[in-house]
Design a protein around this motif. Structure first.
Motif, mmCIF file in Angstrom:
data_model
loop_
_atom_site.group_PDB
_atom_site.id
_atom_site.type_symbol
_atom_site.label_atom_id
_atom_site.label_comp_id
_atom_site.label_asym_id
_atom_site.label_seq_id
_atom_site.Cartn_x
_atom_site.Cartn_y
_atom_site.Cartn_z
ATOM 1 N N ALA A 137 0.824 -1.215 0.000
ATOM 2 C CA ALA A 137 0.000 0.000 0.000
ATOM 3 C C ALA A 137 0.855 1.260 0.000
ATOM 4 O O ALA A 137 0.411 2.321 -0.435
ATOM 5 C CB ALA A 137 -0.935 -0.003 1.211
ATOM 6 N N LEU A 138 2.080 1.161 0.486
ATOM 7 C CA LEU A 138 2.999 2.292 0.401
ATOM 8 C C LEU A 138 3.657 2.383 -0.970
ATOM 9 O O LEU A 138 3.889 3.473 -1.495
ATOM 10 C CB LEU A 138 4.089 2.163 1.475
ATOM 11 N N LEU A 139 3.954 1.235 -1.542
ATOM 12 C CA LEU A 139 4.683 1.177 -2.812
ATOM 13 C C LEU A 139 3.792 1.461 -4.020
ATOM 14 O O LEU A 139 4.224 2.129 -4.966
ATOM 15 C CB LEU A 139 5.330 -0.204 -2.949
ATOM 16 N N ALA A 140 2.565 0.978 -4.013
ATOM 17 C CA ALA A 140 1.682 1.099 -5.175
ATOM 18 C C ALA A 140 1.371 2.554 -5.551
ATOM 19 O O ALA A 140 1.511 2.920 -6.729
ATOM 20 C CB ALA A 140 0.396 0.319 -4.939
ATOM 21 N N PRO A 141 0.969 3.422 -4.618
ATOM 22 C CA PRO A 141 0.693 4.800 -5.025
ATOM 23 C C PRO A 141 1.927 5.524 -5.561
ATOM 24 O O PRO A 141 1.822 6.321 -6.492
ATOM 25 C CB PRO A 141 0.197 5.473 -3.740
ATOM 26 N N LEU A 142 3.081 5.228 -4.985
ATOM 27 C CA LEU A 142 4.309 5.844 -5.478
ATOM 28 C C LEU A 142 4.605 5.393 -6.908
ATOM 29 O O LEU A 142 4.964 6.204 -7.768
ATOM 30 C CB LEU A 142 5.480 5.493 -4.554
ATOM 31 N N THR A 143 4.420 4.117 -7.166
ATOM 32 C CA THR A 143 4.629 3.581 -8.519
ATOM 33 C C THR A 143 3.661 4.213 -9.504
ATOM 34 O O THR A 143 4.061 4.650 -10.589
ATOM 35 C CB THR A 143 4.445 2.053 -8.511
ATOM 36 N N LEU A 144 2.389 4.263 -9.125
ATOM 37 C CA LEU A 144 1.387 4.859 -10.020
ATOM 38 C C LEU A 144 1.642 6.349 -10.227
ATOM 39 O O LEU A 144 1.407 6.875 -11.321
ATOM 40 C CB LEU A 144 -0.014 4.606 -9.478
ATOM 41 N N PHE A 145 2.137 7.024 -9.199
ATOM 42 C CA PHE A 145 2.495 8.435 -9.340
ATOM 43 C C PHE A 145 3.608 8.600 -10.376
ATOM 44 O O PHE A 145 3.524 9.463 -11.255
ATOM 45 C CB PHE A 145 2.934 9.012 -7.994
ATOM 46 N N THR A 148 2.241 7.904 -13.859
ATOM 47 C CA THR A 148 1.379 9.004 -14.299
ATOM 48 C C THR A 148 2.199 10.256 -14.587
ATOM 49 O O THR A 148 1.890 10.996 -15.524
ATOM 50 C CB THR A 148 0.312 9.300 -13.230
ATOM 51 N N LEU A 149 3.240 10.477 -13.816
ATOM 52 C CA LEU A 149 4.122 11.626 -14.028
ATOM 53 C C LEU A 149 4.737 11.585 -15.423
ATOM 54 O O LEU A 149 4.911 12.619 -16.064
ATOM 55 C CB LEU A 149 5.218 11.640 -12.956
ATOM 56 N N TRP A 150 5.039 10.394 -15.880
ATOM 57 C CA TRP A 150 5.642 10.224 -17.203
ATOM 58 C C TRP A 150 4.668 10.654 -18.307
ATOM 59 O O TRP A 150 5.072 11.193 -19.332
ATOM 60 C CB TRP A 150 6.062 8.770 -17.382
ATOM 61 N N PHE A 151 3.353 10.433 -18.079
ATOM 62 C CA PHE A 151 2.351 10.777 -19.085
ATOM 63 C C PHE A 151 1.844 12.211 -18.940
ATOM 64 O O PHE A 151 1.711 12.920 -19.917
ATOM 65 C CB PHE A 151 1.148 9.820 -19.002
ATOM 66 N N ALA A 156 -0.569 13.683 -12.299
ATOM 67 C CA ALA A 156 0.266 13.063 -11.266
ATOM 68 C C ALA A 156 0.294 13.918 -10.005
ATOM 69 O O ALA A 156 0.236 13.389 -8.893
ATOM 70 C CB ALA A 156 1.685 12.848 -11.791
ATOM 71 N N LEU A 157 0.360 15.215 -10.175
ATOM 72 C CA LEU A 157 0.366 16.122 -9.026
ATOM 73 C C LEU A 157 -0.954 16.046 -8.254
ATOM 74 O O LEU A 157 -0.958 16.000 -7.019
ATOM 75 C CB LEU A 157 0.641 17.557 -9.486
ATOM 76 N N ILE A 158 -2.058 15.983 -8.985
ATOM 77 C CA ILE A 158 -3.371 15.855 -8.335
ATOM 78 C C ILE A 158 -3.455 14.540 -7.572
ATOM 79 O O ILE A 158 -3.924 14.500 -6.425
ATOM 80 C CB ILE A 158 -4.508 15.981 -9.383
ATOM 81 N N LEU A 159 -2.983 13.459 -8.184
ATOM 82 C CA LEU A 159 -2.961 12.160 -7.493
ATOM 83 C C LEU A 159 -2.076 12.215 -6.253
ATOM 84 O O LEU A 159 -2.433 11.687 -5.202
ATOM 85 C CB LEU A 159 -2.458 11.063 -8.431
ATOM 86 N N PHE A 160 -0.937 12.848 -6.394
ATOM 87 C CA PHE A 160 0.012 12.940 -5.288
ATOM 88 C C PHE A 160 -0.590 13.687 -4.089
ATOM 89 O O PHE A 160 -0.357 13.330 -2.944
ATOM 90 C CB PHE A 160 1.302 13.631 -5.753
ATOM 91 N N ILE A 161 -1.411 14.688 -4.387
ATOM 92 C CA ILE A 161 -2.050 15.459 -3.339
ATOM 93 C C ILE A 161 -3.261 14.721 -2.748
ATOM 94 O O ILE A 161 -3.473 14.709 -1.547
ATOM 95 C CB ILE A 161 -2.459 16.861 -3.866
ATOM 96 N N CYS A 162 -4.038 14.081 -3.619
ATOM 97 C CA CYS A 162 -5.311 13.490 -3.179
ATOM 98 C C CYS A 162 -5.183 12.095 -2.565
ATOM 99 O O CYS A 162 -5.996 11.749 -1.694
ATOM 100 C CB CYS A 162 -6.287 13.442 -4.348
ATOM 101 N N VAL A 163 -4.236 11.294 -2.983
ATOM 102 C CA VAL A 163 -4.130 9.922 -2.463
ATOM 103 C C VAL A 163 -3.921 9.882 -0.944
ATOM 104 O O VAL A 163 -4.576 9.084 -0.267
ATOM 105 C CB VAL A 163 -3.038 9.140 -3.222
#
Length: 168
Positions: A137-145, A148-151, A156-163
């Motif tokens: 649960a710690l690793l998955a959001p970081l990976t998805l961030f 998403t940052l690459w795309f 990615a910033l919104i996800l980083f703030i909201c997750v």
């Protein structure tokens, strides 16, 4: 939460926990590849472009690898929890044999039986499910961030703030 003392008490289980998290993480990456392939198929259909067979091969391979990773994660969970259960029961019975029959002055036989069955089974859930899921649960959001940052850095910033607000 995380009980460091419990983790240190069973150091051999750490390798299985790490492998469990690794296989869950690889399964997550396969989900990302599968989702990207599906998005590519939809975009190709909308734009009426020809669809390459390579996309279907990638989809099938990612599904197969994901299935293998899920199976291996379950195997690592079982290995970790069974190792902990076995070691804990050995320690418990060793302690009882050292004490001898005098343990009956402090504990009833029912308490000992309950501890050796239900108490140890609770450790199975802790080491087999809770600890690996906590680290995943710690690793998955970081990976998805990072993906998403690459795309798209704004998404990615919104996800980083909201997750982090999800548990709140």
């Amino acid at each position: 939460m995380i009980n460091i003392r419990l983790l240190k008490a069973f150091p051999k289980s750490a390798q299985y926990i790490r492998l469990n998290v690794l296989f869950q993480w690889l399964g997550l990456l396969m989900n990302v590849i599968l989702s990207a392939s599906i998005a590519y198929l939809i975009a190709s259909a909308i734009e009426q472009r020809p669809i390459s067979w390579i996309v279907f091969v990638i989809m099938i391979l990612s599904l197969c690898v994901r299935m293998i990773c899920n199976d291996r994660a379950v195997q690592m969970s079982f290995a970790s929890s069974s190792l902990v259960k076995e070691q804990m029961r050995e320690r418990l019975f060793s302690k009882l044999s050292k004490i001898g029959p005098s343990y009956l002055k402090t504990f009833s036989t029912a308490q000992i039986v309950q501890l050796s069955s239900e108490g140890v089974d609770q450790l199975e859930t802790y080491f087999g499910n809770y600890i690996p899921q906590f680290f995943f649960a710690l690793l998955a959001p970081l990976t998805l961030f990072l993906i998403t940052l690459w795309f798209d850095w704004k998404a990615a910033l919104i996800l980083f703030i909201c997750v982090p607000l999800i548990p709140v």
